[in-house]
Structures are given as C-alpha cells and as structure tokens.
Write a protein that holds these residues in place. Structure first.
Motif, mmCIF file in Angstrom:
data_model
loop_
_atom_site.group_PDB
_atom_site.id
_atom_site.type_symbol
_atom_site.label_atom_id
_atom_site.label_comp_id
_atom_site.label_asym_id
_atom_site.label_seq_id
_atom_site.Cartn_x
_atom_site.Cartn_y
_atom_site.Cartn_z
ATOM 1 N N ILE A 169 28.753 -42.592 35.423
ATOM 2 C CA ILE A 169 29.855 -41.631 35.550
ATOM 3 C C ILE A 169 30.866 -41.957 34.461
ATOM 4 O O ILE A 169 31.359 -43.079 34.374
ATOM 5 C CB ILE A 169 30.512 -41.736 36.932
ATOM 6 C CG1 ILE A 169 29.474 -41.537 38.034
ATOM 7 C CG2 ILE A 169 31.638 -40.719 37.067
ATOM 8 C CD1 ILE A 169 29.965 -41.938 39.404
ATOM 9 N N LEU A 170 31.168 -40.976 33.619
ATOM 10 C CA LEU A 170 32.010 -41.220 32.452
ATOM 11 C C LEU A 170 33.365 -40.549 32.578
ATOM 12 O O LEU A 170 33.494 -39.496 33.208
ATOM 13 C CB LEU A 170 31.339 -40.677 31.177
ATOM 14 C CG LEU A 170 30.376 -41.607 30.445
ATOM 15 C CD1 LEU A 170 29.087 -41.720 31.228
ATOM 16 C CD2 LEU A 170 30.096 -41.075 29.048
ATOM 17 N N ASN A 171 34.348 -41.161 31.953
ATOM 18 C CA ASN A 171 35.659 -40.543 31.765
ATOM 19 C C ASN A 171 36.180 -40.983 30.407
ATOM 20 O O ASN A 171 36.256 -42.172 30.106
ATOM 21 C CB ASN A 171 36.631 -40.958 32.865
ATOM 22 C CG ASN A 171 37.946 -40.204 32.755
ATOM 23 O OD1 ASN A 171 38.107 -39.122 33.311
ATOM 24 N ND2 ASN A 171 38.894 -40.760 32.022
ATOM 25 N N GLU A 172 36.508 -40.015 29.563
ATOM 26 C CA GLU A 172 37.051 -40.307 28.238
ATOM 27 C C GLU A 172 38.419 -39.662 28.098
ATOM 28 O O GLU A 172 38.686 -38.607 28.669
ATOM 29 C CB GLU A 172 36.145 -39.738 27.144
ATOM 30 C CG GLU A 172 34.743 -40.284 27.105
ATOM 31 C CD GLU A 172 33.924 -39.617 26.017
ATOM 32 O OE1 GLU A 172 33.849 -40.181 24.915
ATOM 33 O OE2 GLU A 172 33.380 -38.519 26.265
ATOM 34 N N SER A 173 39.293 -40.297 27.336
ATOM 35 C CA SER A 173 40.573 -39.677 27.031
ATOM 36 C C SER A 173 41.069 -40.153 25.676
ATOM 37 O O SER A 173 40.782 -41.265 25.238
ATOM 38 C CB SER A 173 41.609 -39.994 28.116
ATOM 39 O OG SER A 173 41.958 -41.354 28.097
ATOM 40 N N SER A 432 22.184 -43.529 27.731
ATOM 41 C CA SER A 432 22.392 -43.285 29.161
ATOM 42 C C SER A 432 23.650 -42.450 29.395
ATOM 43 O O SER A 432 23.696 -41.636 30.329
ATOM 44 C CB SER A 432 22.498 -44.608 29.913
ATOM 45 O OG SER A 432 23.631 -45.345 29.495
ATOM 46 N N GLU A 433 24.684 -42.640 28.552
ATOM 47 C CA GLU A 433 25.915 -41.859 28.704
ATOM 48 C C GLU A 433 25.691 -40.404 28.314
ATOM 49 O O GLU A 433 26.232 -39.491 28.939
ATOM 50 C CB GLU A 433 27.032 -42.493 27.875
ATOM 51 C CG GLU A 433 27.504 -43.826 28.454
ATOM 52 C CD GLU A 433 28.409 -44.598 27.515
ATOM 53 O OE1 GLU A 433 29.155 -45.467 27.984
ATOM 54 O OE2 GLU A 433 28.361 -44.342 26.283
ATOM 55 N N VAL A 434 24.885 -40.181 27.272
ATOM 56 C CA VAL A 434 24.539 -38.808 26.893
ATOM 57 C C VAL A 434 23.772 -38.138 28.030
ATOM 58 O O VAL A 434 24.036 -36.983 28.403
ATOM 59 C CB VAL A 434 23.698 -38.793 25.597
ATOM 60 C CG1 VAL A 434 23.169 -37.388 25.317
ATOM 61 C CG2 VAL A 434 24.531 -39.280 24.415
ATOM 62 N N THR A 435 22.835 -38.892 28.627
ATOM 63 C CA THR A 435 22.056 -38.367 29.753
ATOM 64 C C THR A 435 22.965 -38.006 30.918
ATOM 65 O O THR A 435 22.752 -37.011 31.610
ATOM 66 C CB THR A 435 21.008 -39.398 30.201
ATOM 67 O OG1 THR A 435 20.172 -39.724 29.099
ATOM 68 C CG2 THR A 435 20.171 -38.862 31.346
ATOM 69 N N SER A 436 24.004 -38.818 31.137
ATOM 70 C CA SER A 436 24.928 -38.558 32.237
ATOM 71 C C SER A 436 25.635 -37.228 32.062
ATOM 72 O O SER A 436 25.747 -36.444 33.012
ATOM 73 C CB SER A 436 25.963 -39.679 32.329
ATOM 74 O OG SER A 436 26.931 -39.392 33.316
ATOM 75 N N TYR A 437 26.089 -36.940 30.846
ATOM 76 C CA TYR A 437 26.753 -35.658 30.597
ATOM 77 C C TYR A 437 25.784 -34.491 30.802
ATOM 78 O O TYR A 437 26.139 -33.466 31.387
ATOM 79 C CB TYR A 437 27.338 -35.612 29.187
ATOM 80 C CG TYR A 437 28.723 -36.188 29.074
ATOM 81 C CD1 TYR A 437 29.728 -35.763 29.928
ATOM 82 C CD2 TYR A 437 29.043 -37.133 28.101
ATOM 83 C CE1 TYR A 437 31.015 -36.282 29.829
ATOM 84 C CE2 TYR A 437 30.328 -37.649 27.994
ATOM 85 C CZ TYR A 437 31.308 -37.218 28.866
ATOM 86 O OH TYR A 437 32.580 -37.728 28.762
ATOM 87 N N VAL A 438 24.556 -34.658 30.335
ATOM 88 C CA VAL A 438 23.560 -33.593 30.499
ATOM 89 C C VAL A 438 23.286 -33.352 31.979
ATOM 90 O O VAL A 438 23.233 -32.215 32.459
ATOM 91 C CB VAL A 438 22.255 -33.944 29.749
ATOM 92 C CG1 VAL A 438 21.171 -32.914 30.066
ATOM 93 C CG2 VAL A 438 22.501 -34.022 28.247
#
Length: 855
Positions: A169-173, A432-438
C-alpha cells in the motif's frame, strides 16, 4: 505579448519534457542492490535516493556535475558527468568501508576514545541546530505498508478495500517546506497520491526529526545531555569522506527497550557534527529502524534524506512499514555568527581555557575566542537560546509556544496524472510498488461500479449497524450517530435487564463551533418503564454551554465508580450487585470557559434533582449461586451514617470549579492552538453547595486537588493525584450529597481514573466531614521482570502504586499495588495489598484492560 507568452509556455513545457539526467543501479561488488543509497550533487543539497532495488533516476539540467554516491558502511565515491537532453546511464559499484584505528589523536587513558568524541558532539549538538536560521526545501516522501498477516475475521472485508497480505500500500507526497528558527514550519502539499483511495489528499506528516534534539518522540537521543545515563559508547574506527575524517561510534543502550536507541552513529572529526546514523529502537513490541545521511551545504552538514522502517505484529496484524524522505534545499539561511571555526576541548582530558562570562554574547565570544571546553560551550549555547527567547517575547511571541505549523493542500494535489508523477518522482518505484498501483486501479474500477448500486456506510442504513452502530454523514458538516442497542444491554438488581437507545445529531461550522443534541431512551425490563434524558451542547474550543434534563436511575456516586459491563458480569455470574442506584428527575445547566490566558479553566453547573430511593427487584436472580457471595440491599452500608436511606426530596446544587495549569505549553497548527501535556502540576479548587431556598438540602463543601503526570525518563513515568477538603456546613443533606470515593470491589476493570482505588468498598467510607486522599502510580520498563530484555521489548511495563485515604471513620487506609501492564498489548494484571494503619488486611487480584468499550 500573447504570442510571446504562448511561445514561452510551449518552450518551457518542451524543455521539461526533454529534460535529461542520470539513471542506473547502485550495487555492491557482489551485485547486491544497495537499497535507498544516496545520490547528490557535490556542494549542493540537490539529490535523491535509490529505491529498494538500488535503482535511481536523477533529473538534472544540462551541464557538468560531480555526483556523490553514498551508502552507510560503504565508501562514498564521486563521478563527473556531463548531462545533456537525454538520460546518461551510470551504474555504480560501492566497496565496503574499511575502518582505520588510531589512539594518539584522541587522548590518553583507559577510557574508550568514543567518550571524548561524544562529549564534544553532545556539547555542540544544540549549536548545530541553531546554525540553521531557516530554509525552503522541496520534500518528497513515500510510505509503503506491506501487510504480511491479517486476522481472519476482517480479511475478506479488507480485501474488498484493496488491503491484502503480500500487497503493498503506497502513499506519496511532494511538499514545499519553509522553516524559521526556532520551530516554525509552513508546509504546502503540492501533490499526493495513494494506492487505496485517491479521492482525498492524504499527505504524510513532515517527520524529519533531528537527532540533535535531546528527545525524539520520547526516545533519548545519543546526543542528549543525559545520554551517558542511558548509553555506553565504543569507538570502532574512522574513515575519510569528502575530505573529512568520520568517526564511527557504536551506540549501546545500558538496557535496550522503549525510549533508547542502539546502532551506529558517525561523527565528523573537529566539527563534532553528525555525518550519518543507523539506529534502531522499539515501541509496543514493534521494531523501528532509522537511517539518515547528511551532506555539506554552505559549510554546514545538513540532512538530505531519511529512512524509517517499522516491522512487527499487533493484535493479530503483522507487516512492515517503510517511510522515505528526500530533501532538496532551495534557500538555506545559515546564522553568520555561529561559525564552525572553533575548537571544542574535552574538559575531562584537554587543557581548558579560562571560563568566559556566560553573560557575553555567544557570537562575539566565537569571534574573540577560538577554544571552548565541552562544559562551558553547552552553558554558552543555553545562554544564547535564552537571549533569543527574550527577543521573541519582546516581538510579541510567547514562551509557551513550542512549535508553529501551517499546512496547505493544493486544490490539484490529488488530481495529478501518471505522466506527472513519472516526471516528478525522484525515487523510482520498485516492481512490487508498480504492481500495487495497477492492482489498486483495477480495484477502484470495481468499487466505482459497485458504488453506483450501493451507498457507503456513512450515507445509508444497513442491518449490520444494529450490531455495530454507525455515524452517518448528512452533508454540510452534519452527522448523525447511532449506538447499537445490542451493545448497550446491561443488568442490575434494581432495573433488571435494561437497554439504551442513544443517538446524536451534530452540526459544525467555522473553525471550531459545534452544536449537538443527544437523546437517550432507556427501557427497564424489571421496572417495566421507559425513561431517558436529552442533552444539548453548543460552543467551541473556548466555551461550552450544556443543557440536559430527564429522568434516570443514577449511581449514588455521580462519578460512576462501576461501569455497566463489570456490574452486569458481577450481578449475573458472581451473585454480586455493586451498583447502587437512585431515581432522579433532573434539569442541569453547565457553562465552561477553557484556556483563559492559556492556563485557566472555569466550570459552573446548576442542577435541580427530584430524588427517590430505589430498591432491588424481588425477581432479581443470578445465573449461578455462590455460597460466599449474595446480593446486598440497594441501600449502601456506611460507617458514618447508620441508615443511608432517604425520603423523596428535592435538591438544587451549585457546583463551581476552577483549574489552573501554570506550566502549560501549546503548538499552533493552521492558526489553531493545540495544547500539550503540562510538564508541571495542575491545581483545582471546587466549591459545591445545596441551595436551601430552592430545595430540601442545605450544605456547602470546599475541596482542592493537585495532579501531575511527570516523565522521569524514556521508560519511567510518575502520575500522582492529591485531593482534600471538607464540608463547611451540613444543615440538611442526604446520602447522595456525601463525599464519595472511587472504590472498586470487582476483579475486572477496564477504566482506571487517577483517583481509583483498587479494593476500597464503594460507599463504606463516604463522609460528610473532612477527607484526604492521595494516589501515586510509578510506571517503569526496567524494574523487576522488565530487566529481562526479551520481556521488555514486547512492550510490557511494571507499575508500583500507592493509594491512601483518610476520613474520620478510617484514619489510614492504604493500598500497595504491583502491576504488569500491556501484556499482549491490552491486558493488565495487579496484585493489591490492603492496610489499615500498619495492620495488613489481606491481598487481592485485579485484571484489567486499557481498551475502552462503547462511546
């Protein structure tokens, strides 16, 4: 002009689209990825970090640069590169850093050389904080949560929301930060993105904590003036980096657990500033790792990136949380009077120059004097801070203000597309982070289609809410709360089974104004009647007016010493009816003023009661019968009053309370004050009187209280509460008007206010005369069992408690308590010894939890 402006925009966009830079992978000689290695332009704060797979991508304007590649424990290397309009691939291999040992330069004696280095670094810690008067920086932060275990009961529900085991689960700012000394931050969230639900901006807090501070979130820094009481240090060697000698210091806690670090601290020779650190700590059984790298900018070493990693388990959940911060300073204001060209001599080893007067200006002293002792320099820095505080106070500031924050969220913050983020993101996403967004994008499509058919919980009633209760959003800052009646069923010997229906409608407006109305309907199956009350509140964070009225069966002690759940368990399963009730028809008005001059609060209440004594139901029966227990009458036993019963009567009570917190501090966030826990004690005075002209009671009582929650260190806390007073007149009063105390006769409790006894009978020592009580609770994570590290790091703590009561009918009642808290994070066990004077009266056991049930 329009054509020129259009051409300027077009060429500006084109230059951004064709911007070049460098990219590649940073590895060890064995080809292993160096996760989160630092990449920076030498002499500037412009830099980035590699991702977990060691891959980096660094956008740079065309030109020639010297690039520094850094990773803790490895040799930093620099490479020259010329950047055009395309990306240049630079794969970098870092070698492990070999440490050199030296003895002669650090002084003689048997003491480990690390102590001399640390005395200098500690003496200069606050100096390094004060060097930076302000800055403007661009901050990129990314948090990644990876659940590895989810409890079965919530697994399916969370999966529908996109939360599942093994999926990140990602959060960017991206934020623009402005800082002014001593603690003023302005943060503008330019863009934010998260992989769960991007409908609302959810920026991460700017948590770039400084190790130069004495404490970080309650954890003692190795650079704190108190550090030697909590740490041992070992010198492990030195190496050279960017023309500077760097000392590696091993940080060893004297007792590892919450509130202390362990790991490595790297200190620059002569500057005695932080080069980098790699430290670990623990809290509530969770393991926390923190790394930070500093770089020289304008001859001052400042932090450019930081990493946090948290892993462990809690209440059936397990996983890992990572938090990355990358800074690029755009404007850096260094205090010109606080320069580095001074010598700090170890007052225990080196010749110390004659101590200079502390009243002299530190900036002038640095110009006139080039050498200070560690002890003297710390004193001078404190004087410098005091002078600055005086200046701020003269400019209209307050010495109670700890920090001032302003957080602004750009209206477009959560509307940036994928292309924007690809161009802006300084740290590449891992696979894995790219996969999470997809994955989350596909889940969002499904949820959007379902949302058209099914309204969310906050808007629509569902049968499940009868069990769980719910809060419904009505729009325009209006809400409606419904408490599950199934969770509010209770039993007592006066009412039998009873059920509550509690709702609340609330409207908010402005910054802090609110109005709510809360009806409560209660049905007693034993008495076969309905009653209830209605409460309304209107006010803000400075004042509040409360009006309430109705009819209820209330505890004789209006402080409600026994909650409904323990009483229901005791009455149904253990043949014990602790709750003593009387019927009152009442109306009450209460007005409160808070934070007057930041330290004073005032409360005034006026209540009318029509009182009636109640009795146990003849049909009251427990489920199990016990030979040693039995139901007692609803009329309490009291040593001072032989018959605690009373006739039907009226009472009008005026209740006035003033509380002062002289040492209170606060922070300001977006213009609103948020008060912090006071370091000093608070004092309260209460006056209560029965108004004879408006009822059948005529008495007056005056009492005073003092309480404080005092931190004695990172793993030690002392909370105490002292209360005393007496009745000034007792012309006419009944047992509900007596001064009652917070007793406890049941083995299980889930709420412990500071004045709660552990084994005192609820009404045995209630008085209409004078009284004095004192309570002290000392909490430690290094006392007896917690000296065992394997137990301590699970998050448990031990308590020693003393509870004391003195009234005319018992001169010295004392409880001594030993407790273990936070077993499996929620359980509390206590052993209680009772004394009357010096006579031991027996032992008891208590089980509790800090989790509160219901609303």
């Amino acid at each position: 002009m329009r054509v020129a402006l259009l051409l300027f925009i077009v060429f500006g966009l084109q230059s951004q689209l064709i911007a070049g830079g460098i990219k590649g992978r940073i590895t060890t000689a064995k080809g292993e990825a160096l996760a989160y290695a630092g990449v920076a332009v030498k002499g500037t704060s412009n830099g980035t970090m590699a991702n977990e797979e060691g891959e980096y991508e660094f956008t740079l304007a065309p030109g020639s640069y010297e690039i520094i590649f850094q990773f803790l424990g490895f040799k930093s290397i620099s490479k020259n590169v010329t950047v055009g309009n395309d990306f240049t691939e630079m794969n970098v291999v870092l070698e492990e850093q070999a440490l050199n040992l030296r003895e002669a330069t650090i002084g003689k004696g048997k003491e480990d050389p690390a102590y001399s280095i640390m005395r200098r670094a500690i003496a200069k810690a606050r100096f390094h904080q004060l060097q930076v008067r302000g800055y403007t920086a661009k901050v990129y932060s990314r948090s990644t949560a990876l659940p590895t275990k989810i409890p079965y009961l919530v697994e399916k529900r969370l999966k529908k929301e996109g939360v599942q085991e093994g999926k990140a689960i990602l959060n960017e700012s991206v934020a623009e930060i402005k800082y002014r000394r001593p603690a003023s931050y302005t943060q503008k969230i330019v863009s934010t993105r998260n992989s769960l639900d991007n409908s609302i901006p959810s920026p991460n807090e700017y948590i770039l904590a400084s190790l130069y501070s004495p404490e970080i979130a309650g954890t003692i820094s190795p650079l704190s003036p108190k550090a030697f009481a909590y740490y041992r240090f070992e010198y492990e060697g030195y190496f050279e980096d960017q023309g500077q000698l760097v000392n590696k210091i091993k940080v060893i806690p004297r007792a590892y657990g919450e509130g202390v670090f362990k790991g490595s601290l790297f200190i620059l020779e002569d500057r005695w500033a932080i080069h980098s650190y790699d430290l670990q700590t623990t809290t509530s059984g969770l393991n926390i790792s923190a790394k930070q790298i500093f770089s020289p900018v304008q001859n001052v070493w400042i932090p450019v990136n930081q990493q946090f990693r948290i892993n462990g388990s809690y209440l059936g959940f397990a996983g890992e949380f990572k938090y990355l911060v990358s800074l690029t300073y755009q404007k850096l204001d260094i205090d010109p009077g606080l320069k580095e060209d001074i010598v700090i001599a170890d007052h225990k080893k080196d010749h110390v120059a004659k101590e200079t007067s502390r009243k002299e200006n530190l900036e002038k002293l640095i110009q006139d004097q080039k050498q200070f002792s560690t002890k003297n320099f710390r004193k001078l820095t404190k004087e410098y801070e005091k002078e600055q505080k005086k200046e701020r106070k003269m400019d209209g500031g307050s010495d109670r203000l700890v920090r001032q924050d302003s957080i602004i969220i750009d209206t477009m913050a959560n509307k940036r597309d994928t292309t924007y983020w690809q161009a802006l993101r300084p740290i590449p996403l891992t696979k894995s982070e790219v996969t999470s967004y997809v994955l989350q994008d596909s889940i969002k499509v499904v949820k959007d289609s379902i949302r058209e058919k099914r309204k969310p919980d906050s808007l629509a009633f569902k049968p499940l809410h009868l069990l769980t209760g719910n809060t419904y959003s009505l729009g325009d800052r209006k809400t409606f709360y419904f408490k599950s009646p199934l969770l509010s069923i209770s039993y007592n010997t006066v009412e039998g089974n009873a059920i509550n229906i509690l709702t609340q409608w609330e409207k908010k407006w402005g910054k802090s104004y609110r109005f709510n109305i809360s009806p409560l309907v209660r049905y007693s199956f034993g008495r076969k009647r309905v009653y209830g009350n209605l409460t309304t509140n209107i006010g803000n964070d400075k004042w509040n007016l409360m009006l309430s009225g109705g009819e209820m069966a209330s505890q004789i002690n209006n402080n409600n010493p026994i909650p409904p759940l323990p009483n229901s368990i005791g009455a149904r399963f253990f043949d014990r009816n602790f709750m003593k009730l009387y019927q009152k028809q009442f109306g009450r008005a209460e007005f409160s003023l808070s934070n007057i001059a930041d330290i004073l609060s005032f409360n005034a209440g006026l209540e009318f009661e029509h009182r009636k004594e109640l009795f146990n139901q003849e049909s009251a029966r427990p489920i199990f019968f016990w030979n040693q227990y039995y139901y007692t009458p609803n009329r309490p036993e009291n040593r001072e009053l032989q018959n605690t019963g009373f006739p039907i009567h009226n009472a009008t009570i005026l209740d006035l309370t003033a509380t002062v917190r002289p040492w209170r501090r606060y922070l300001i966030r977006n213009g609103e004050k948020r008060y912090l826990r006071s370091k000093g004690p608070s004092f309260s005075v209460n006056y209560k009187t029965g108004l004879a002209f408006a009822g059948d009671v005529d008495y007056s009582m005056l009492q005073g209280s003092m309480r404080q929650n005092l931190s004695l260190g990172p793993r030690s806390n002392l909370e105490y509460y002292v209360n005393g007073g007496g009745f000034l007149s007792t012309k006419q009063m009944y047992f509900p008007d007596y001064r009652h105390f917070m007793g406890n006769e049941f083995f299980f409790q889930y709420a412990y206010p500071p004045d709660q006894f552990r084994m005192l009978q609820y009404y045995r020592y209630s008085t209409s005369s004078w009284f004095f009580q004192a309570h002290a609770i000392w909490t430690s994570q290094r006392f007896a069992l917690t000296r065992i590290e394997a137990l301590r790091i699970t998050g448990i703590s031990e308590t020693l408690q003393l509870h004391y009561l003195r009234v005319p009918t018992i001169r010295n009642y004392t409880e001594s308590v030993y407790g273990i808290d936070d077993i499996l994070r929620v359980i509390r066990l206590e052993a209680v010894a009772r004394f009357h004077g010096s006579h031991f009266k027996g032992m008891g056991w208590r089980v509790g939890t800090s989790i509160k049930f219901g609303r």
